[in-house]
Design an enzyme around this catalytic site. Structure first.
Site, PDB file in Angstrom:
ATOM      1  N   HIS A 380      33.970 -28.129 -19.948  1.00 30.77           N
ATOM      2  CA  HIS A 380      32.598 -28.637 -19.896  1.00 30.77           C
ATOM      3  C   HIS A 380      32.566 -30.127 -20.152  1.00 30.77           C
ATOM      4  O   HIS A 380      31.817 -30.864 -19.514  1.00 30.77           O
ATOM      5  CB  HIS A 380      31.746 -27.924 -20.931  1.00 30.77           C
ATOM      6  CG  HIS A 380      31.654 -26.458 -20.662  1.00 30.77           C
ATOM      7  ND1 HIS A 380      31.126 -25.584 -21.538  1.00 30.77           N
ATOM      8  CD2 HIS A 380      32.037 -25.743 -19.583  1.00 30.77           C
ATOM      9  CE1 HIS A 380      31.181 -24.373 -21.038  1.00 30.77           C
ATOM     10  NE2 HIS A 380      31.748 -24.449 -19.848  1.00 30.77           N
ATOM     11  N   ARG A 523      23.246 -24.815  -3.526  1.00 26.94           N
ATOM     12  CA  ARG A 523      24.224 -23.759  -3.233  1.00 26.94           C
ATOM     13  C   ARG A 523      24.047 -22.661  -4.274  1.00 26.94           C
ATOM     14  O   ARG A 523      24.015 -22.952  -5.485  1.00 26.94           O
ATOM     15  CB  ARG A 523      25.643 -24.317  -3.307  1.00 26.94           C
ATOM     16  CG  ARG A 523      26.670 -23.218  -3.138  1.00 26.94           C
ATOM     17  CD  ARG A 523      28.056 -23.755  -3.019  1.00 26.94           C
ATOM     18  NE  ARG A 523      28.618 -24.096  -4.316  1.00 26.94           N
ATOM     19  CZ  ARG A 523      29.843 -24.568  -4.456  1.00 26.94           C
ATOM     20  NH1 ARG A 523      30.599 -24.789  -3.396  1.00 26.94           N
ATOM     21  NH2 ARG A 523      30.315 -24.858  -5.634  1.00 26.94           N
ATOM     22  N   GLU A 620      33.924 -21.943   4.479  1.00 25.29           N
ATOM     23  CA  GLU A 620      35.072 -22.144   3.601  1.00 25.29           C
ATOM     24  C   GLU A 620      36.199 -21.183   3.917  1.00 25.29           C
ATOM     25  O   GLU A 620      37.243 -21.218   3.269  1.00 25.29           O
ATOM     26  CB  GLU A 620      34.658 -21.935   2.138  1.00 25.29           C
ATOM     27  CG  GLU A 620      33.498 -22.789   1.715  1.00 25.29           C
ATOM     28  CD  GLU A 620      33.155 -22.653   0.235  1.00 25.29           C
ATOM     29  OE1 GLU A 620      33.729 -23.413  -0.550  1.00 25.29           O
ATOM     30  OE2 GLU A 620      32.338 -21.797  -0.111  1.00 25.29           O
ATOM     31  N   ASN A 643      37.725 -27.900   0.537  1.00 23.15           N
ATOM     32  CA  ASN A 643      38.690 -27.551  -0.521  1.00 23.15           C
ATOM     33  C   ASN A 643      39.151 -26.115  -0.340  1.00 23.15           C
ATOM     34  O   ASN A 643      40.345 -25.816  -0.344  1.00 23.15           O
ATOM     35  CB  ASN A 643      38.045 -27.690  -1.906  1.00 23.15           C
ATOM     36  CG  ASN A 643      37.404 -29.031  -2.120  1.00 23.15           C
ATOM     37  OD1 ASN A 643      37.797 -30.007  -1.489  1.00 23.15           O
ATOM     38  ND2 ASN A 643      36.412 -29.089  -2.985  1.00 23.15           N
ATOM     39  N   ASP A 644      38.193 -25.230  -0.182  1.00 22.23           N
ATOM     40  CA  ASP A 644      38.564 -23.829  -0.002  1.00 22.23           C
ATOM     41  C   ASP A 644      39.064 -23.577   1.413  1.00 22.23           C
ATOM     42  O   ASP A 644      40.043 -22.853   1.611  1.00 22.23           O
ATOM     43  CB  ASP A 644      37.379 -22.916  -0.323  1.00 22.23           C
ATOM     44  CG  ASP A 644      37.276 -22.651  -1.811  1.00 22.23           C
ATOM     45  OD1 ASP A 644      38.322 -22.349  -2.417  1.00 22.23           O
ATOM     46  OD2 ASP A 644      36.173 -22.775  -2.373  1.00 22.23           O
ATOM     47  N   CYS A 691      31.652 -31.104   2.906  1.00 20.53           N
ATOM     48  CA  CYS A 691      31.406 -31.469   1.501  1.00 20.53           C
ATOM     49  C   CYS A 691      32.607 -31.264   0.577  1.00 20.53           C
ATOM     50  O   CYS A 691      32.455 -31.330  -0.636  1.00 20.53           O
ATOM     51  CB  CYS A 691      30.209 -30.697   0.962  1.00 20.53           C
ATOM     52  SG  CYS A 691      30.484 -28.922   0.848  1.00 20.53           S
TER      53      CYS A 691
HETATM   54  C1  PEP Z   1      34.840 -26.607  -1.236  1.00 19.63           C
HETATM   55  O1  PEP Z   1      35.433 -25.543  -1.375  1.00 19.63           O
HETATM   56  O2  PEP Z   1      35.215 -27.530  -0.497  1.00 19.63           O
HETATM   57  C2  PEP Z   1      33.612 -26.863  -2.015  1.00 19.63           C
HETATM   58  C3  PEP Z   1      32.902 -27.945  -1.828  1.00 19.63           C
HETATM   59  O3  PEP Z   1      33.284 -25.960  -2.967  1.00 19.63           O
HETATM   60  P1  PEP Z   1      33.984 -25.921  -4.417  1.00 19.63           P
HETATM   61  O4  PEP Z   1      34.900 -27.102  -4.529  1.00 19.63           O
HETATM   62  O5  PEP Z   1      32.883 -25.946  -5.404  1.00 19.63           O
HETATM   63  O6  PEP Z   1      34.718 -24.622  -4.349  1.00 19.63           O
HETATM   64 MG    MG Z   2      34.438 -23.871  -2.318  1.00 20.82          MG
END
Ligand code: PEP
Ligand code: MG
Length: 763
Positions: A380, A523, A620, A643-644, A691
């Site tokens: 946190h 989200r 994702e 990212n995912d 994103c």
């Molecule tokens: C992603 O997966 O790119 C994303 C923006 O979500 P998070 O990083 O919160 O999993």
């Molecule tokens: Mg993600």
């Protein structure tokens, strides 16, 4: 605690049971002895003699840590005196070294047969069979080892071990207060003032140089042994009373109005400050003979041993909160007026761990950087530090030992480097880096109000990612067009219990107020994998990233998702609302989640409903890129969660250093996937953005834009650098370079970097 000292340990003792004293009596004797004048060595000698007598032990020795990894025999009763300051062990070597390494007591009746036994011939200890050693430590900081030994092979009891641990605590307090540690020649102290470099983990970007400020300034306890336990109990109760009043006052304060996270932290503190079990424990330590402040410290040390190394994030969080409140109580006891030295502006905060509440206690703008001995990227405090744009390093092992208040410290949050007392040339190099950054920041500010148009005339929209109320001021500072990704789970993660619908609605409404008409993509809860809610039971899974997470949880546990959707709808009364579902892997999931939202709209009992509703999905999972056309038609907007998406596309765990860096956005296979998603969105006229973290890396953002992505969402601090690169780029030329490199079987990334250098594109 019963009284192990009352009877000695029976057979084989030279002194015999008659000589044994109670721990209270021993503590009193220690107190008297230590009040008399004498240097550190004389005091240490007195201590070992008194312990040996009181415990009817033939040997009592203190080993203290010297330099980085050496234990030195510093005083002994019973072993050869000539060995004092001569006999040394490495941490981890022999029984004493293992105690210092593991921070746990060792009891054995047959020391020589113990697998870790290591014989130091200079001490003459071979004749002693029974062995009891306890660590001398304060708050997880190892200072040495206290040992008693007897010739007769009788095992010491757990109670004796506990009693010796109490004495070790007293020794630790005194060592910390500087009343005890004798300085031996060549003990490595000189070395400790040398420049030190620690390679750790960066948890919030940025570079800072400043004087160290110790979060836990050495609160010195001049004498941890109580003269009058009744008086100590009264002091403890008074301090607890003051602490509770302070917390209540903070909770009632006017500045709490719109800072939900802060309030929840304080409410948890109020619970702890009233925790009966904790207060009982403190009183027990006072009854054993400690002063009130020593009792609080002893309870902290004990809790740190039990919980401080727990891997479970829930337990760790509980421990950090508890430690935080204990630290506040200590301050009330030692500095009754609550005075606390505040850091000078631009200080680097050094702490073992930090609760989010503690971080928020520092006035905004005072801290230039933070270095934590423990801590975690996902903690946190790390979330809050990123929101406050304070460079943060976690897992900087050895920083507490290396850093003294006022030492110059460099924090490099980008690469996880910490330099304590750096050499001149290192400081100069970082000063240059900092001044370049300042110039860059000024130049980014100048770009803020320019439209983001590439050299070949493409308009690109830049949004920011956020999750906390504290993130919102960045909207204006960065010039973002809105919030492209609001990670609502961060609000849930900072709460100690599931936020109610009203609490959520207030929070979302606050975000929309601050966004002031700019779009916000809310989200829905994305928990599971590395995001854990302490109050929500999550099954243990062998593959949590591929497991029960995000929309899967939302669809299976619709109560939570529905409550969140209702809160969003209420918050958006009279204004547009954009809702985005995470980790959708199939059309059916999107249809179901979307259907739930539309049902909530139907049920909505509001005078002024939202003016407009857009429903989108995060892309994702590779499967969604290949979903039926209906998905692209149905979604109002799609945001690629790179990212995912990359972790699933390349089967490379995003949290695993060994796999995470192997593939990237500029890999031809990933660029093809992006091209395909862009085409499918164009065909269905669906809004598309990206994103993931890559959006904030200029080269990656250029490559994505060259494939047709026209909107990005990123950390606010990345907007300037990405915009600067886009303004200097001809996207068509950039795309040709990527395609030609692919055909020529060159590394696309290298070709793109070369192109940027040749065309003065700042990446
Ligand atoms: C992603 O997966 O790119 C994303 C923006 O979500 P998070 O990083 O919160 O999993
Ligand atoms: Mg993600």
């Amino acid at each position: 605690m019963s009284d192990p000292f009352a009877s000695g340990w029976g057979t084989g003792n030279k002194s015999g049971p008659g000589a044994a004293a109670s721990p209270k009596l021993l503590l009193r004797r220690l107190r008297q002895a230590l009040a008399a004048p004498g240097d550190g060595q004389q005091r240490l000698d007195q201590i070992v003699t008194l312990i040996a007598q009181s415990m009817a032990a033939e040997v009592c020795s203190v080993y203290l840590i010297r330099g980085q990894d050496t234990l030195q025999l510093s005083a002994t009763e019973g072993l050869r005196r000539e060995a004092v300051h001569e006999a040394r062990l490495k941490i981890g070597e022999g029984l004493v070294g293992v105690i210092a390494r593991d921070g746990r007591a060792i009891i054995t009746a047959k020391a020589r047969e113990h697998p870790e036994f290591r014989y130091l011939p200079e001490t003459g200890e071979e004749q002693y069979s029974s062995f009891l050693g306890v660590p001398i430590q304060k708050l997880g900081r190892m200072l040495g080892v206290l040992v008693v030994q007897n010739e007769h092979p009788t095992s010491y009891t757990e109670e004796e071990s506990e009693a010796l641990a109490l004495v070790a605590m007293v020794i630790a307090e005194m060592a910390e207060a500087g009343t005890l540690i004798p300085r031996a020649p060549n003990d490595g102290e000189e070395d400790a003032r040398e420049p030190i470099h620690i390679q750790a983990q960066g948890a919030a970007d940025g570079v800072a140089i400043g004087p160290a400020h110790l979060h836990e300034p050495k609160l010195l306890l001049p004498n941890p042994i109580a003269e009058d336990p009744v008086h100590e109990r009264v002091r403890l109760r008074e301090a607890l009373g003051r602490l509770r009043t302070d917390i209540d006052t903070m909770l009632d304060g006017n500045d709490m109005a719109d800072t939900g996270e802060h309030r929840e932290v304080l409410e948890t503190y109020r619970l702890f400050a009233n925790d009966r079990g904790w207060v009982r424990k403190l009183e027990e330590f006072i009854v054993s003979g400690l002063t009130a402040e020593a009792a609080v410290d002893a309870a902290r040390t004990e809790a740190r041993l039990k919980l401080g190394t727990a891997n479970d994030p829930y337990l760790r969080q509980r421990f950090d909160d508890m430690d935080d409140i204990a630290q506040r109580l200590m301050r009330r006891l030692i500095l009754p007026d609550g005075d606390r030295a505040m850091p000078t502006d631009g200080a680097i905060l050094i702490a073992r761990a930090l609760g989010p509440g503690e971080l928020m206690d520092y006035p905004r703008g005072t801290l230039a950087g933070i270095v934590l001995e423990d801590g975690a990227i996902g903690s946190h405090a790390a979330i809050v530090a990123r929101a406050m744009e304070i460079p943060l390093i976690v897992q900087a092992k050895g920083i507490l030992r290396a850093g003294e208040a006022g030492d110059e410290v460099i924090v490099n949050g980008d690469q996880g480097h910490v330099h304590v007392r750096p050499r001149e040339d290192v400081v100069t190099a970082y000063e240059e880096k900092l001044s370049l950054r300042m110039q860059e920041k000024a130049s980014f500010a100048a770009l803020r109000d320019l439209p983001c148009r590439t050299l070949d005339g493409h308009e690109i929209k830049l949004y920011m990612n956020g999750g906390l109320a504290a993130d919102l001021p960045s909207l204006n500072e960065s010039g973002a067009e809105g919030v492209g990704l609001l990670r609502t789970e961060l609000h849930f993660m900072l709460n100690k219990a599931m936020p109610t619908r009203d609490e959520q609605a207030n929070f979302y409404s606050h975000i929309l107020d601050k966004a002031d008409g700019r779009p916000v993509n809310f989200r829905t809860l994305d928990i599971g994998s590395d995001k854990v809610l302490p109050y929500m039971k999550q099954p243990r899974e062998s593959n949590p990233a591929l497991g029960w997470r995000a929309i899967r949880v939302g669809l299976d546990r619709p109560v939570v998702l529905r409550m969140q959707l209702q809160a969003m709808l209420r918050a958006a009364s009279g204004r547009p609302l954009r809702v985005m579902f995470p980790m959708v892997a199939a059309l059916a999931e999107f249809e179901k989640a979307r259907g739930m939202l539309l049902e909530e709209v139907e049920r909505l009992d509001m005078d002024v409903p939202p003016t407009e509703l857009k429903i989108g999905a995060m892309l994702e999972t590779p499967s969604l890129a290949f979903a039926q056309k209906r998905f692209f038609d149905l979604a109002d907007f799609i945001s690629i969660g790179g990212n995912d998406l990359m972790q699933f596309f390349f089967a490379a765990d995003r949290t695993n250093e060994r796999t995470a860096g192997r593939y990237g956005v500029t890999h031809p296979a990933f660029l093809s996937l992006i091209r395909m998603i862009v085409e499918r969105c164009t065909e269905s006229d669906t809004e598309l953005s990206f994103c993931g973290e890559a959006a904030g890396r200029p080269l990656d953002a250029l490559a994505l834009a060259a494939m047709g992505v026209r909107a990005f969402s990123m950390r606010p601090a990345s907007i300037g650098p990405v915009k600067r690169a886009l303004l200097a780029t001809d996207l068509a030329a950039f795309r040709s370079v990527a395609e030609e490199a692919e055909l020529a079987r060159m590394r696309v990334r290298d070709a793109l970097i070369e192109h940027c250098h040749e065309n003065m594109i700042p990446i």
